[in-house]
Design a protein around this motif. Structure first.
Motif, PDB file in Angstrom:
ATOM      1  N   GLY A 154     -58.684 -22.589  -8.500  1.00 34.66           N
ATOM      2  CA  GLY A 154     -57.337 -23.037  -8.810  1.00 34.66           C
ATOM      3  C   GLY A 154     -56.255 -22.096  -8.324  1.00 34.66           C
ATOM      4  O   GLY A 154     -55.075 -22.450  -8.341  1.00 34.66           O
ATOM      5  N   HIS A 155     -56.646 -20.910  -7.873  1.00 36.67           N
ATOM      6  CA  HIS A 155     -55.645 -19.911  -7.502  1.00 36.67           C
ATOM      7  C   HIS A 155     -55.592 -19.643  -5.997  1.00 36.67           C
ATOM      8  O   HIS A 155     -55.089 -18.602  -5.568  1.00 36.67           O
ATOM      9  CB  HIS A 155     -55.885 -18.624  -8.289  1.00 36.67           C
ATOM     10  CG  HIS A 155     -55.597 -18.797  -9.750  1.00 36.67           C
ATOM     11  ND1 HIS A 155     -54.370 -18.514 -10.310  1.00 36.67           N
ATOM     12  CD2 HIS A 155     -56.375 -19.277 -10.746  1.00 36.67           C
ATOM     13  CE1 HIS A 155     -54.412 -18.799 -11.606  1.00 36.67           C
ATOM     14  NE2 HIS A 155     -55.615 -19.257 -11.892  1.00 36.67           N
ATOM     15  N   ILE A 156     -56.113 -20.591  -5.210  1.00 40.90           N
ATOM     16  CA  ILE A 156     -55.976 -20.453  -3.760  1.00 40.90           C
ATOM     17  C   ILE A 156     -54.513 -20.666  -3.361  1.00 40.90           C
ATOM     18  O   ILE A 156     -53.734 -21.296  -4.083  1.00 40.90           O
ATOM     19  CB  ILE A 156     -56.878 -21.441  -2.999  1.00 40.90           C
ATOM     20  CG1 ILE A 156     -56.492 -22.889  -3.316  1.00 40.90           C
ATOM     21  CG2 ILE A 156     -58.346 -21.180  -3.314  1.00 40.90           C
ATOM     22  CD1 ILE A 156     -57.188 -23.905  -2.447  1.00 40.90           C
ATOM     23  N   LEU A 157     -54.142 -20.130  -2.205  1.00 43.75           N
ATOM     24  CA  LEU A 157     -52.786 -20.304  -1.698  1.00 43.75           C
ATOM     25  C   LEU A 157     -52.711 -21.567  -0.859  1.00 43.75           C
ATOM     26  O   LEU A 157     -53.621 -21.886  -0.103  1.00 43.75           O
ATOM     27  CB  LEU A 157     -52.374 -19.086  -0.863  1.00 43.75           C
ATOM     28  CG  LEU A 157     -52.345 -17.753  -1.622  1.00 43.75           C
ATOM     29  CD1 LEU A 157     -51.938 -16.628  -0.683  1.00 43.75           C
ATOM     30  CD2 LEU A 157     -51.404 -17.818  -2.821  1.00 43.75           C
ATOM     31  N   VAL A 158     -51.602 -22.278  -0.994  1.00 41.26           N
ATOM     32  CA  VAL A 158     -51.386 -23.513  -0.240  1.00 41.26           C
ATOM     33  C   VAL A 158     -50.013 -23.451   0.434  1.00 41.26           C
ATOM     34  O   VAL A 158     -49.127 -22.699   0.025  1.00 41.26           O
ATOM     35  CB  VAL A 158     -51.459 -24.755  -1.159  1.00 41.26           C
ATOM     36  CG1 VAL A 158     -52.884 -24.983  -1.640  1.00 41.26           C
ATOM     37  CG2 VAL A 158     -50.526 -24.631  -2.363  1.00 41.26           C
ATOM     38  N   GLY A 168     -42.807 -21.795  -8.620  1.00 40.82           N
ATOM     39  CA  GLY A 168     -44.212 -21.689  -9.013  1.00 40.82           C
ATOM     40  C   GLY A 168     -44.345 -21.076 -10.398  1.00 40.82           C
ATOM     41  O   GLY A 168     -43.521 -20.252 -10.802  1.00 40.82           O
ATOM     42  N   ARG A 169     -45.404 -21.441 -11.111  1.00 38.60           N
ATOM     43  CA  ARG A 169     -45.494 -21.088 -12.527  1.00 38.60           C
ATOM     44  C   ARG A 169     -46.629 -20.119 -12.865  1.00 38.60           C
ATOM     45  O   ARG A 169     -46.731 -19.644 -13.985  1.00 38.60           O
ATOM     46  CB  ARG A 169     -45.669 -22.380 -13.344  1.00 38.60           C
ATOM     47  CG  ARG A 169     -45.291 -22.228 -14.809  1.00 38.60           C
ATOM     48  CD  ARG A 169     -45.358 -23.569 -15.525  1.00 38.60           C
ATOM     49  NE  ARG A 169     -44.746 -23.513 -16.833  1.00 38.60           N
ATOM     50  CZ  ARG A 169     -45.345 -23.055 -17.923  1.00 38.60           C
ATOM     51  NH1 ARG A 169     -46.593 -22.626 -17.848  1.00 38.60           N
ATOM     52  NH2 ARG A 169     -44.720 -23.032 -19.092  1.00 38.60           N
ATOM     53  N   CYS A 170     -47.496 -19.810 -11.927  1.00 39.76           N
ATOM     54  CA  CYS A 170     -48.612 -18.925 -12.227  1.00 39.76           C
ATOM     55  C   CYS A 170     -48.095 -17.519 -12.520  1.00 39.76           C
ATOM     56  O   CYS A 170     -47.357 -16.944 -11.715  1.00 39.76           O
ATOM     57  CB  CYS A 170     -49.596 -18.874 -11.062  1.00 39.76           C
ATOM     58  SG  CYS A 170     -50.937 -17.674 -11.302  1.00 39.76           S
ATOM     59  N   PRO A 171     -48.472 -16.923 -13.663  1.00 39.41           N
ATOM     60  CA  PRO A 171     -47.974 -15.577 -13.987  1.00 39.41           C
ATOM     61  C   PRO A 171     -48.531 -14.494 -13.084  1.00 39.41           C
ATOM     62  O   PRO A 171     -47.991 -13.387 -13.035  1.00 39.41           O
ATOM     63  CB  PRO A 171     -48.432 -15.380 -15.432  1.00 39.41           C
ATOM     64  CG  PRO A 171     -49.612 -16.278 -15.595  1.00 39.41           C
ATOM     65  CD  PRO A 171     -49.325 -17.464 -14.727  1.00 39.41           C
ATOM     66  N   TYR A 172     -49.596 -14.801 -12.347  1.00 37.75           N
ATOM     67  CA  TYR A 172     -50.204 -13.816 -11.448  1.00 37.75           C
ATOM     68  C   TYR A 172     -49.763 -13.993  -9.997  1.00 37.75           C
ATOM     69  O   TYR A 172     -49.530 -13.031  -9.281  1.00 37.75           O
ATOM     70  CB  TYR A 172     -51.735 -13.893 -11.521  1.00 37.75           C
ATOM     71  CG  TYR A 172     -52.287 -13.455 -12.851  1.00 37.75           C
ATOM     72  CD1 TYR A 172     -52.530 -12.113 -13.140  1.00 37.75           C
ATOM     73  CD2 TYR A 172     -52.562 -14.388 -13.853  1.00 37.75           C
ATOM     74  CE1 TYR A 172     -53.031 -11.701 -14.365  1.00 37.75           C
ATOM     75  CE2 TYR A 172     -53.063 -13.990 -15.089  1.00 37.75           C
ATOM     76  CZ  TYR A 172     -53.301 -12.645 -15.331  1.00 37.75           C
ATOM     77  OH  TYR A 172     -53.785 -12.251 -16.550  1.00 37.75           O
ATOM     78  N   GLU A 178     -52.488 -23.638  -8.663  1.00 37.85           N
ATOM     79  CA  GLU A 178     -52.214 -23.896 -10.074  1.00 37.85           C
ATOM     80  C   GLU A 178     -50.731 -23.748 -10.376  1.00 37.85           C
ATOM     81  O   GLU A 178     -50.160 -24.533 -11.146  1.00 37.85           O
ATOM     82  CB  GLU A 178     -53.028 -22.943 -10.953  1.00 37.85           C
ATOM     83  CG  GLU A 178     -52.812 -23.164 -12.446  1.00 37.85           C
ATOM     84  CD  GLU A 178     -53.734 -22.314 -13.310  1.00 37.85           C
ATOM     85  OE1 GLU A 178     -54.945 -22.606 -13.330  1.00 37.85           O
ATOM     86  OE2 GLU A 178     -53.229 -21.360 -13.943  1.00 37.85           O
ATOM     87  N   GLY A 179     -50.101 -22.752  -9.760  1.00 39.59           N
ATOM     88  CA  GLY A 179     -48.681 -22.513 -10.004  1.00 39.59           C
ATOM     89  C   GLY A 179     -47.782 -23.624  -9.519  1.00 39.59           C
ATOM     90  O   GLY A 179     -46.661 -23.787 -10.013  1.00 39.59           O
ATOM     91  N   GLY A 183     -50.224 -29.328 -14.574  1.00 36.31           N
ATOM     92  CA  GLY A 183     -49.317 -30.107 -15.402  1.00 36.31           C
ATOM     93  C   GLY A 183     -48.034 -29.392 -15.796  1.00 36.31           C
ATOM     94  O   GLY A 183     -46.931 -29.947 -15.646  1.00 36.31           O
ATOM     95  N   PRO A 184     -48.110 -28.133 -16.292  1.00 36.89           N
ATOM     96  CA  PRO A 184     -46.880 -27.428 -16.661  1.00 36.89           C
ATOM     97  C   PRO A 184     -45.933 -27.212 -15.485  1.00 36.89           C
ATOM     98  O   PRO A 184     -44.713 -27.183 -15.662  1.00 36.89           O
ATOM     99  CB  PRO A 184     -47.401 -26.091 -17.205  1.00 36.89           C
ATOM    100  CG  PRO A 184     -48.775 -26.415 -17.712  1.00 36.89           C
ATOM    101  CD  PRO A 184     -49.320 -27.404 -16.725  1.00 36.89           C
ATOM    102  N   ALA A 185     -46.490 -27.039 -14.277  1.00 39.59           N
ATOM    103  CA  ALA A 185     -45.641 -26.874 -13.092  1.00 39.59           C
ATOM    104  C   ALA A 185     -44.913 -28.175 -12.779  1.00 39.59           C
ATOM    105  O   ALA A 185     -43.726 -28.169 -12.409  1.00 39.59           O
ATOM    106  CB  ALA A 185     -46.483 -26.443 -11.895  1.00 39.59           C
ATOM    107  N   ILE A 186     -45.602 -29.295 -12.916  1.00 38.29           N
ATOM    108  CA  ILE A 186     -44.956 -30.590 -12.688  1.00 38.29           C
ATOM    109  C   ILE A 186     -43.799 -30.775 -13.668  1.00 38.29           C
ATOM    110  O   ILE A 186     -42.689 -31.158 -13.287  1.00 38.29           O
ATOM    111  CB  ILE A 186     -45.986 -31.733 -12.844  1.00 38.29           C
ATOM    112  CG1 ILE A 186     -47.067 -31.632 -11.761  1.00 38.29           C
ATOM    113  CG2 ILE A 186     -45.301 -33.093 -12.785  1.00 38.29           C
ATOM    114  CD1 ILE A 186     -48.231 -32.593 -11.954  1.00 38.29           C
ATOM    115  N   GLU A 187     -44.052 -30.478 -14.938  1.00 36.69           N
ATOM    116  CA  GLU A 187     -43.017 -30.641 -15.965  1.00 36.69           C
ATOM    117  C   GLU A 187     -41.821 -29.731 -15.698  1.00 36.69           C
ATOM    118  O   GLU A 187     -40.657 -30.156 -15.788  1.00 36.69           O
ATOM    119  CB  GLU A 187     -43.598 -30.343 -17.343  1.00 36.69           C
ATOM    120  CG  GLU A 187     -42.589 -30.480 -18.469  1.00 36.69           C
ATOM    121  CD  GLU A 187     -43.176 -30.175 -19.837  1.00 36.69           C
ATOM    122  OE1 GLU A 187     -42.386 -30.131 -20.806  1.00 36.69           O
ATOM    123  OE2 GLU A 187     -44.402 -29.971 -19.940  1.00 36.69           O
TER     124      GLU A 187
END
Length: 298
Positions: A154-158, A168-172, A178-179, A183-187
């Motif tokens: 889920g943490h690959i770069l795109v 982007g929302r990933c804290p890392y 994922e970021g 779902g939270p990123a969409i919202e």
């Protein structure tokens, strides 16, 4: 009949069930994921009611799956701080003197889908969940994929969508898969929960673009024979149309197998077990560790 226990430990809830190796669930319960002090006594009390012979745990992560590690069985760098460094496996083993299997929730779901779901009869498949987070489990040549640790797909770069300015929302990593696509990123990007955005085609075109990029990389690296897309975001089933189109464009004929070129709607599918993929996989993992323990004795 041999009775098994299964735990699908999610970031929102723990689903606990007892059942058999055919995936037949006899009884189940859902417990909110709050803190170990609140959640675990309820988990333990549920299983104490049954004569279970083994338990399979599929947990949110990251987790330590290295059996030679001193922290094997721990939840590690989770943003759910109450569970950080918590030994979920030990908490169960301290209460039940039965063989206990421990893996990621997505790996366990992959096992369920491979044995009894959409990839039944296939020795190589990929299960991806797209919901609160994004994770993937790989079932390769009859075994769950594990190396230094479990996969973190889920943490690959795109590449960014041309119309996407969201940070982007990933804290890392901020704008990893994922970021950008959980779902939270969409919202956060669109200002509404995904469930309320069904009619906005541009939302799902962008989501399909990100998912397709990830699938392209997984296909080129792992070459799965079946890909299963689960999780709450995928309840918006029309996103699959955009996934198929973008993936076909990205691959551009390079992978020349009919499954990918001509039968993509049969190659990339929704879970055959629905919401029971993880809990069914937990029962199968319990069966596996019980058989292994018997083999060691003999």
């Amino acid at each position: 009949m041999t009775l098994y226990g299964a735990i699908e430990a999610g970031g929102t809830k723990f689903v606990c069930a007892v059942g058999d190796a055919k995936g037949e669930i006899k009884e189940r319960i859902s417990i909110p994921t709050t803190t170990p002090e609140e959640t675990m006594p309820e988990v333990i009390a549920f299983f104490k009611r049954f004569p279970i012979e083994a338990i399979g745990i599929g947990s949110f992560g990251p987790i330590d799956v290295d059996k030679n590690s001193p922290t094997y069985g721990n939840i590690t760098t989770t943003p759910k701080l109450a569970w950080k460094d918590y030994s979920l496996l030990k908490a169960i083993e301290d209460e039940f003197s039965v063989p206990t299997g421990f893996n990621t929730d997505v790996n366990v779901a992959a096992l369920g889908e491979a044995k009894l779901g959409a990839a039944k009869g296939v020795d190589n498949c990929l299960y991806i969940t797209i919901g609160t987070g994004i994770g993937a489990g790989a079932y390769v040549n009859g075994e769950l994929l594990q190396g230094l640790t479990h996969p973190e797909m889920g943490h690959i770069l795109v590449r960014r969508h041309s119309e996407d300015t969201y940070k982007g929302r990933c804290p890392y990593h901020a704008d990893c898969l994922e970021g950008l696509a959980a779902g939270p990123a969409i919202e956060e990007r669109w200002g509404e929960k995904a469930i309320h955005l069904s009619a906005k085609e541009n939302v799902w075109e962008m989501e399909g673009y990100y998912i397709a990029q990830a699938l392209m990389q997984y296909i080129l690296i792992l070459s799965p024979k079946k890909i299963i897309l689960g999780g709450g975001v995928m309840n918006q089933e029309h996103v699959l149309t955009h996934v198929y189109r973008h993936l076909s464009e990205l691959l551009n004929g390079y992978v020349s197998y009919p499954e990918v070129q001509d039968k993509m709607n049969e190659y990339i599918v929704r879970p055959g077990l629905g919401d029971n993929a993880g809990i069914t996989g937990g029962l199968l993992l319990a069966e596996k560790v019980l058989e292994e323990s018997k083999a060691e004795v003999n």
